[in-house]
Design an enzyme around this catalytic site. Sequence first.
Site, PDB file in Angstrom:
ATOM      1  N   GLU A  12      -5.831  -5.243  10.346  1.00 52.52           N
ATOM      2  CA  GLU A  12      -4.838  -4.190  10.572  1.00 52.52           C
ATOM      3  C   GLU A  12      -4.930  -3.384  11.936  1.00 52.52           C
ATOM      4  O   GLU A  12      -5.830  -2.680  11.887  1.00 52.52           O
ATOM      5  CB  GLU A  12      -4.538  -3.018   9.590  1.00 52.52           C
ATOM      6  CG  GLU A  12      -4.345  -3.617   8.389  1.00 52.52           C
ATOM      7  CD  GLU A  12      -3.819  -2.723   7.077  1.00 52.52           C
ATOM      8  OE1 GLU A  12      -2.258  -3.012   6.752  1.00 52.52           O
ATOM      9  OE2 GLU A  12      -4.372  -1.740   6.978  1.00 52.52           O
TER      10      GLU A  12
ATOM     11  N   SER B  41       2.888  -2.412  10.273  1.00 50.29           N
ATOM     12  CA  SER B  41       4.396  -2.309  10.456  1.00 50.29           C
ATOM     13  C   SER B  41       5.255  -3.814  10.329  1.00 50.29           C
ATOM     14  O   SER B  41       6.114  -4.039  11.016  1.00 50.29           O
ATOM     15  CB  SER B  41       4.856  -1.868  12.183  1.00 50.29           C
ATOM     16  OG  SER B  41       4.320  -0.475  12.209  1.00 50.29           O
TER      17      SER B  41
ATOM     18  N   ASN C 202       0.920  -1.082  -0.121  1.00 46.37           N
ATOM     19  CA  ASN C 202       0.131   0.014   0.111  1.00 46.37           C
ATOM     20  C   ASN C 202       0.903   1.140  -0.040  1.00 46.37           C
ATOM     21  O   ASN C 202       1.380   1.680   1.087  1.00 46.37           O
ATOM     22  CB  ASN C 202      -0.743  -0.041   1.183  1.00 46.37           C
ATOM     23  CG  ASN C 202      -1.829   1.405   1.442  1.00 46.37           C
ATOM     24  OD1 ASN C 202      -1.787   1.977   0.483  1.00 46.37           O
ATOM     25  ND2 ASN C 202      -2.393   1.602   2.459  1.00 46.37           N
TER      26      ASN C 202
ATOM     27  N   HIS D 102      -9.590   0.785   4.512  1.00 39.47           N
ATOM     28  CA  HIS D 102      -8.215   1.082   5.274  1.00 39.47           C
ATOM     29  C   HIS D 102      -8.677   2.106   6.453  1.00 39.47           C
ATOM     30  O   HIS D 102      -9.518   2.890   6.036  1.00 39.47           O
ATOM     31  CB  HIS D 102      -7.237   1.800   4.351  1.00 39.47           C
ATOM     32  CG  HIS D 102      -6.025   1.644   5.088  1.00 39.47           C
ATOM     33  ND1 HIS D 102      -5.720   2.819   5.992  1.00 39.47           N
ATOM     34  CD2 HIS D 102      -4.801   1.078   4.799  1.00 39.47           C
ATOM     35  CE1 HIS D 102      -4.298   2.229   6.365  1.00 39.47           C
ATOM     36  NE2 HIS D 102      -3.952   1.303   5.653  1.00 39.47           N
TER      37      HIS D 102
ATOM     38  N   GLY E 257       2.536  -1.146   4.314  1.00 36.28           N
ATOM     39  CA  GLY E 257       2.716   0.058   3.862  1.00 36.28           C
ATOM     40  C   GLY E 257       3.855   0.543   3.840  1.00 36.28           C
ATOM     41  O   GLY E 257       4.808   0.525   2.656  1.00 36.28           O
ATOM     42  N   GLY E 258       4.788   1.240   4.918  1.00 30.52           N
ATOM     43  CA  GLY E 258       6.272   1.607   4.683  1.00 30.52           C
ATOM     44  C   GLY E 258       7.265   0.872   3.965  1.00 30.52           C
ATOM     45  O   GLY E 258       7.908   1.172   3.116  1.00 30.52           O
TER      46      GLY E 258
ATOM     47  N   GLU F 243      -7.192   4.573   7.762  1.00 27.77           N
ATOM     48  CA  GLU F 243      -6.907   6.002   7.481  1.00 27.77           C
ATOM     49  C   GLU F 243      -7.975   6.415   6.560  1.00 27.77           C
ATOM     50  O   GLU F 243      -8.265   7.738   6.785  1.00 27.77           O
ATOM     51  CB  GLU F 243      -5.766   6.183   6.591  1.00 27.77           C
ATOM     52  CG  GLU F 243      -4.404   5.839   7.361  1.00 27.77           C
ATOM     53  CD  GLU F 243      -3.174   5.423   6.628  1.00 27.77           C
ATOM     54  OE1 GLU F 243      -3.028   5.578   5.686  1.00 27.77           O
ATOM     55  OE2 GLU F 243      -2.295   4.995   7.385  1.00 27.77           O
TER      56      GLU F 243
ATOM     57  N   GLY G  86       2.189   2.091  10.708  1.00 28.19           N
ATOM     58  CA  GLY G  86       2.897   3.108  10.608  1.00 28.19           C
ATOM     59  C   GLY G  86       3.717   3.690  11.907  1.00 28.19           C
ATOM     60  O   GLY G  86       4.304   4.679  11.992  1.00 28.19           O
TER      61      GLY G  86
ATOM     62  N   LYS H 185       0.149   4.182  -0.312  1.00 30.12           N
ATOM     63  CA  LYS H 185      -0.509   5.407   0.202  1.00 30.12           C
ATOM     64  C   LYS H 185      -0.238   6.539  -0.728  1.00 30.12           C
ATOM     65  O   LYS H 185       0.007   6.330  -2.012  1.00 30.12           O
ATOM     66  CB  LYS H 185       0.054   5.623   1.594  1.00 30.12           C
ATOM     67  CG  LYS H 185      -0.209   4.493   2.459  1.00 30.12           C
ATOM     68  CD  LYS H 185      -0.105   4.878   3.993  1.00 30.12           C
ATOM     69  CE  LYS H 185      -0.216   3.334   4.662  1.00 30.12           C
ATOM     70  NZ  LYS H 185      -0.278   3.555   6.157  1.00 30.12           N
TER      71      LYS H 185
HETATM   72  C1  PEP Z   1      -0.965  -0.135   6.006  1.00 33.52           C
HETATM   73  O1  PEP Z   1      -1.176   0.964   5.885  1.00 33.52           O
HETATM   74  O2  PEP Z   1      -1.870  -0.759   5.520  1.00 33.52           O
HETATM   75  C2  PEP Z   1       0.174  -0.542   6.615  1.00 33.52           C
HETATM   76  C3  PEP Z   1       0.116  -1.619   7.109  1.00 33.52           C
HETATM   77  O3  PEP Z   1       1.169   0.528   7.199  1.00 33.52           O
HETATM   78  P1  PEP Z   1       2.742   0.248   7.806  1.00 33.52           P
HETATM   79  O4  PEP Z   1       3.045  -1.308   7.214  1.00 33.52           O
HETATM   80  O5  PEP Z   1       3.538   1.308   7.446  1.00 33.52           O
HETATM   81  O6  PEP Z   1       2.308  -0.038   9.026  1.00 33.52           O
END
Ligand code: PEP
Length: 249
Positions: free
Chosen positions: A166, A212, A9, A94, A233-234, A96, A172, A11
């Site tokens: 999640e 994460s 993702n 999601h 994500g990251g 967010e 994040g 983002k």
């Molecule tokens: C996400 O936004 O779906 C996510 C899992 O982010 P991160 O891996 O950065 O925690």
Amino acid sequence: MRKKVVAGNWKCNTTLQEGVALAKEVNDLVSTSDVVVILGTPFIHITEVVKTISNSAISVASQNCAAEPKGAFTGEVSAEMVASTGAKYVILGHSERREYYAETSEILNKKIALALENNLTPIYCCGEPLEVREAGEQNQFVINQLQETIFNLSVEDFKKLIIAYEPIWAIGTGKTATTQQAQEIHKVIRDAIAAKFGQAVADGVSILYGGSCNAQNAKELFANPDVDGGLIGGASLKAADFNAIVSAF
Ligand code: PEP
């Protein structure tokens, strides 16, 4: 057997040029045919990323779609438009989007229906905030999210989904659910699916962990019997890290 899935993702990150370069790197690094690899890019990147990908293990997802099929909704991108770019998946629900864009279960139900009508596979996200986890109420919170949304689908449509659990407190933040916490709630989700749609359906649906997840912890998380991969994500913004996660099964 259910599929192993690693979905990135991105983002609101990367210019078009950076995104295409990242997709090319991932395309060249991924060498498995055993894992479904998905790149969740910004809308405007999808067409170019689809053209860039020649690796048959990799597909592209949008990170959202409109709750209406078409019309006077300035700035929105419909599920039909997403499908017309060559994307195969759409990330929906999601945290967010739920938090910053006030996406309710009612809105999500419209988006899920439109995604399915347009042959996009929803990657449906669920997960609890920190205060719910601290109160020990995460299982009921997540089951409520499922009951308000994807448990309203027909069994045929439900079988098309991917689910991503999640925990919001892990997204994040660098804080990951422990392997036990992940397994416990993934099993709760799978048991709830079995109670609603039957054991065979529950055994067939891929449930991803997100929060994460990275090249260091993916192996341990993915070793859980009810964790079928990750929503990343990251760590999806670095091709080598993302590929290490894809290789962590
Ligand atoms: C996400 O936004 O779906 C996510 C899992 O982010 P991160 O891996 O950065 O925690």
